[in-house]
Scaffold this motif. Structure first.
Motif, PDB file in Angstrom:
ATOM      1  N   UNK A  52     -71.869  61.536  73.435  1.00  0.00           N
ATOM      2  CA  UNK A  52     -71.382  59.953  74.052  1.00  0.00           C
ATOM      3  C   UNK A  52     -70.600  60.307  74.715  1.00  0.00           C
ATOM      4  N   UNK A  53     -69.534  61.244  74.840  1.00  0.00           N
ATOM      5  CA  UNK A  53     -68.699  61.721  76.494  1.00  0.00           C
ATOM      6  C   UNK A  53     -69.812  62.671  77.110  1.00  0.00           C
ATOM      7  N   UNK A  54     -70.354  63.207  76.823  1.00  0.00           N
ATOM      8  CA  UNK A  54     -71.252  63.350  77.955  1.00  0.00           C
ATOM      9  C   UNK A  54     -72.736  62.466  78.614  1.00  0.00           C
ATOM     10  N   UNK A  76     -57.886  61.912  68.289  1.00  0.00           N
ATOM     11  CA  UNK A  76     -59.138  63.096  67.913  1.00  0.00           C
ATOM     12  C   UNK A  76     -60.354  62.898  69.672  1.00  0.00           C
ATOM     13  N   UNK A  77     -61.063  64.570  69.323  1.00  0.00           N
ATOM     14  CA  UNK A  77     -62.341  63.988  70.498  1.00  0.00           C
ATOM     15  C   UNK A  77     -63.076  63.099  69.555  1.00  0.00           C
ATOM     16  N   UNK A  78     -63.385  62.862  68.484  1.00  0.00           N
ATOM     17  CA  UNK A  78     -64.603  61.965  67.415  1.00  0.00           C
ATOM     18  C   UNK A  78     -64.068  60.264  67.861  1.00  0.00           C
ATOM     19  N   UNK A  79     -62.871  60.311  68.512  1.00  0.00           N
ATOM     20  CA  UNK A  79     -62.047  58.978  68.637  1.00  0.00           C
ATOM     21  C   UNK A  79     -62.470  58.494  69.999  1.00  0.00           C
ATOM     22  N   UNK A  80     -62.722  59.750  70.746  1.00  0.00           N
ATOM     23  CA  UNK A  80     -62.999  59.484  71.960  1.00  0.00           C
ATOM     24  C   UNK A  80     -63.621  59.107  72.505  1.00  0.00           C
ATOM     25  N   UNK A  81     -64.738  60.035  71.404  1.00  0.00           N
ATOM     26  CA  UNK A  81     -66.091  59.541  72.181  1.00  0.00           C
ATOM     27  C   UNK A  81     -66.557  57.903  71.528  1.00  0.00           C
ATOM     28  N   UNK A  82     -65.905  57.674  70.380  1.00  0.00           N
ATOM     29  CA  UNK A  82     -66.697  56.482  69.891  1.00  0.00           C
ATOM     30  C   UNK A  82     -65.964  55.593  71.104  1.00  0.00           C
ATOM     31  N   UNK A  83     -64.893  56.013  71.322  1.00  0.00           N
ATOM     32  CA  UNK A  83     -64.278  54.963  72.526  1.00  0.00           C
ATOM     33  C   UNK A  83     -65.587  54.788  74.144  1.00  0.00           C
ATOM     34  N   UNK A  84     -66.264  56.521  74.412  1.00  0.00           N
ATOM     35  CA  UNK A  84     -66.869  56.441  75.198  1.00  0.00           C
ATOM     36  C   UNK A  84     -68.149  55.713  74.754  1.00  0.00           C
ATOM     37  N   UNK A  85     -68.853  55.531  73.265  1.00  0.00           N
ATOM     38  CA  UNK A  85     -70.221  55.190  72.720  1.00  0.00           C
ATOM     39  C   UNK A  85     -69.926  53.346  72.939  1.00  0.00           C
ATOM     40  N   UNK A  86     -68.668  52.656  72.437  1.00  0.00           N
ATOM     41  CA  UNK A  86     -68.726  51.377  72.826  1.00  0.00           C
ATOM     42  C   UNK A  86     -68.174  50.557  74.535  1.00  0.00           C
ATOM     43  N   UNK A  87     -68.172  51.548  74.885  1.00  0.00           N
ATOM     44  CA  UNK A  87     -67.691  51.350  76.777  1.00  0.00           C
ATOM     45  C   UNK A  87     -68.941  51.231  77.163  1.00  0.00           C
ATOM     46  N   UNK A  88     -70.321  52.595  76.815  1.00  0.00           N
ATOM     47  CA  UNK A  88     -71.658  51.725  77.320  1.00  0.00           C
ATOM     48  C   UNK A  88     -72.323  50.282  76.685  1.00  0.00           C
ATOM     49  N   UNK A  89     -72.876  49.812  78.241  1.00  0.00           N
ATOM     50  CA  UNK A  89     -73.542  48.788  77.642  1.00  0.00           C
ATOM     51  C   UNK A  89     -74.855  48.367  77.561  1.00  0.00           C
ATOM     52  N   UNK A  90     -75.495  47.471  78.224  1.00  0.00           N
ATOM     53  CA  UNK A  90     -76.718  47.543  77.835  1.00  0.00           C
ATOM     54  C   UNK A  90     -77.216  48.298  78.432  1.00  0.00           C
ATOM     55  N   UNK A  91     -77.166  48.078  80.241  1.00  0.00           N
ATOM     56  CA  UNK A  91     -78.204  48.661  80.807  1.00  0.00           C
ATOM     57  C   UNK A  91     -78.009  50.512  80.821  1.00  0.00           C
TER      58      UNK A  91
END
Length: 114
Positions: A52-54, A76-91
């Protein structure tokens, strides 16, 4: 002589993006995700958890500001990846899925437990 490649150790979002791009270009050439991971010596689950980060950096770099800075001393990077994933909207999710279908992104899926 069959030597294993050096594992691409990643410690920050920039490293995640570099590793993702290397594996993506290999995947586009060999057309096999497992082979691409094997060539680069990276575990599939590691890629799935950090992708999700990339994807956010590649598809919607303007949203990275919403995620905030990565601080290795606090998360951790995993926590940051989770934040990236949650930031993604539907589009953004739709664009990611389209790019996966056309092999412009790795067709890898991930699930985060809350």
């Amino acid at each position: 002589m069959n030597t294993l490649p050096l594992t691409l150790s990643v410690k920050d979002p920039d490293g995640v993006l570099i590793r993702y791009k290397k594996i993506l270009s290999t995947y586009q050439r060999v057309r096999s995700m497992s082979r691409a991971f094997q060539i680069h010596g990276v575990d599939r689950n590691t890629m799935a958890s950090t992708s999700p980060i990339a994807e956010l950096l590649l598809v919607a770099p303007e949203k990275v500001a919403e995620v905030g800075e990565f601080d290795a001393s606090k998360e951790k990077l995993l926590d940051y990846a989770r934040r990236c994933y949650k930031t993604m909207d539907e589009p953004t999710h739709a664009k990611v899925q389209t790019m996966k279908k056309t092999h412009k992104l790795l067709p890898i899926s991930y699930r985060f437990r809350n």
